[in-house]
Design an enzyme around this catalytic site. Structure first.
Site, PDB file in Angstrom:
ATOM      1  CB  SER A  60      -1.063  -0.063   1.265  1.00  0.00           C
ATOM      2  OG  SER A  60      -1.622  -1.009   1.207  1.00  0.00           O
TER       3      SER A  60
HETATM    4  N1  SAM Z   1      -0.622  -5.050   4.141  1.00  0.00           N
HETATM    5  C1  SAM Z   1      -0.013  -5.400   3.046  1.00  0.00           C
HETATM    6  C2  SAM Z   1       1.403  -4.729   2.819  1.00  0.00           C
HETATM    7  O1  SAM Z   1       1.748  -4.128   3.611  1.00  0.00           O
HETATM    8  O2  SAM Z   1       2.134  -5.344   1.803  1.00  0.00           O
HETATM    9  C3  SAM Z   1      -0.831  -4.813   1.602  1.00  0.00           C
HETATM   10  C4  SAM Z   1      -1.687  -6.011   1.249  1.00  0.00           C
HETATM   11  S1  SAM Z   1      -2.361  -5.891  -0.386  1.00  0.00           S
HETATM   12  C5  SAM Z   1      -3.058  -4.177  -0.626  1.00  0.00           C
HETATM   13  C6  SAM Z   1      -3.971  -6.804   0.084  1.00  0.00           C
HETATM   14  C7  SAM Z   1      -3.706  -8.258   0.360  1.00  0.00           C
HETATM   15  O3  SAM Z   1      -4.715  -8.774   1.035  1.00  0.00           O
HETATM   16  C8  SAM Z   1      -3.186  -9.113  -0.572  1.00  0.00           C
HETATM   17  O4  SAM Z   1      -1.888  -9.558  -0.223  1.00  0.00           O
HETATM   18  C9  SAM Z   1      -4.279 -10.147  -0.806  1.00  0.00           C
HETATM   19  O5  SAM Z   1      -3.704 -11.276  -1.512  1.00  0.00           O
HETATM   20  C10 SAM Z   1      -4.642 -10.215   0.758  1.00  0.00           C
HETATM   21  N2  SAM Z   1      -6.193 -10.555   0.636  1.00  0.00           N
HETATM   22  C11 SAM Z   1      -7.234 -10.564  -0.235  1.00  0.00           C
HETATM   23  N3  SAM Z   1      -8.408 -11.077   0.308  1.00  0.00           N
HETATM   24  C12 SAM Z   1      -7.879 -11.698   1.319  1.00  0.00           C
HETATM   25  C13 SAM Z   1      -8.546 -12.690   2.285  1.00  0.00           C
HETATM   26  N4  SAM Z   1      -9.837 -12.907   2.389  1.00  0.00           N
HETATM   27  N5  SAM Z   1      -7.797 -13.147   3.329  1.00  0.00           N
HETATM   28  C14 SAM Z   1      -6.371 -12.616   3.502  1.00  0.00           C
HETATM   29  N6  SAM Z   1      -5.809 -11.900   2.652  1.00  0.00           N
HETATM   30  C15 SAM Z   1      -6.410 -11.577   1.582  1.00  0.00           C
END
Ligand code: SAM
Length: 215
Positions: A60
């Site tokens: 992000s």
């Molecule tokens: N917090 C992260 C970072 O600092 O890099 C940013 C994450 S990215 C914007 C969103 C993440 O949410 C992705 O890695 C995606 O795979 C995960 N995600 C999406 N749906 C999810 C779910 N139901 N449970 C767990 N993770 C999920």
């Protein structure tokens, strides 16, 4: 400019955008964002923008990380649930500001590389889980704070139910093009809701709230 000079100027930018909590600014300053990115993106590591981390996911934007973290109002001893470990960058920031981070990721490759990196960087207060974070993580519930780093079509009720009394949750809600970042606060049986800003996140993929979105 060195990474450290670039980090200093990012902090100035975050301050000018209204981030006031010095603990949050300090954690961002101390976290080597380049380590959470592929080498080809190191030159962009301290730009205030989201960047690709593989598997069609992103790390992000620093100003969003700062705002979400600040709005959790952490004091140092809380257990925080993070949904969407991704690169592990947000987990690293949280780990410096609370007692324990419980983080859940649905993509195995990301979950294991984030765990390996954060362990290498010396973080000892992070618990890693692989699975559907929209269901929360019952094991450590209820939580003082929950941060969801992917956009939900609706507020996932299982997550809301894992907030302790007085607990805060930040969550982007909505499908493209309009997503809104909310802060929810549990007050007994009531949930108070506050709109923070418009935002743009990758989708929270879950059978619970997927509403026909492709998986
Ligand atoms: N917090 C992260 C970072 O600092 O890099 C940013 C994450 S990215 C914007 C969103 C993440 O949410 C992705 O890695 C995606 O795979 C995960 N995600 C999406 N749906 C999810 C779910 N139901 N449970 C767990 N993770 C999920």
């Amino acid at each position: 400019m060195t990474f450290s000079e670039q980090a200093d100027s990012l902090i100035q930018q975050l301050k000018s955008e209204g981030i006031e909590d010095n603990r949050v600014l300090d954690a961002i300053l101390k976290t080597p964002r380049e380590r959470f990115l592929p080498e080809s993106l190191h030159p962009l590591a301290y730009e205030n923008r989201a960047l690709p981390i593989g598997n069609e996911q992103t790390i992000s934007q620093p100003s969003i990380v700062a705002m979400m973290t600040e709005s959790l109002q952490l004091r140092g001893n809380e257990t925080v649930l993070e949904i969407g470990t991704g690169s592990g960058y947000q987990s690293a920031i949280l780990a410096q500001l609370c007692g324990k981070v419980v983080t859940v990721e649905r993509i195995k490759d990301l979950a294991s590389s984030a765990k390996q990196l954060l362990t290498e960087l010396g973080y000892e207060n992070i618990e890693y889980h692989f699975g559907d974070g929209a269901l929360g993580w019952e094991g450590q519930a209820p939580y003082s704070a929950i941060i969801v780093t992917a956009s939900a079509a609706e507020r996932p009720q299982k997550l809301v139910s894992q907030l302790e009394d007085g607990g805060r949750m930040v969550i982007p809600v909505g499908t493209d093009p309009v997503q809104i970042l909310y802060r929810l606060k549990r007050c007994g049986e009531r949930i108070k809701e506050e709109e923070l800003c418009r935002c743009r996140f990758v989708p929270l993929i879950t059978e619970e709230t997927n509403n026909g979105r492709p998986q």
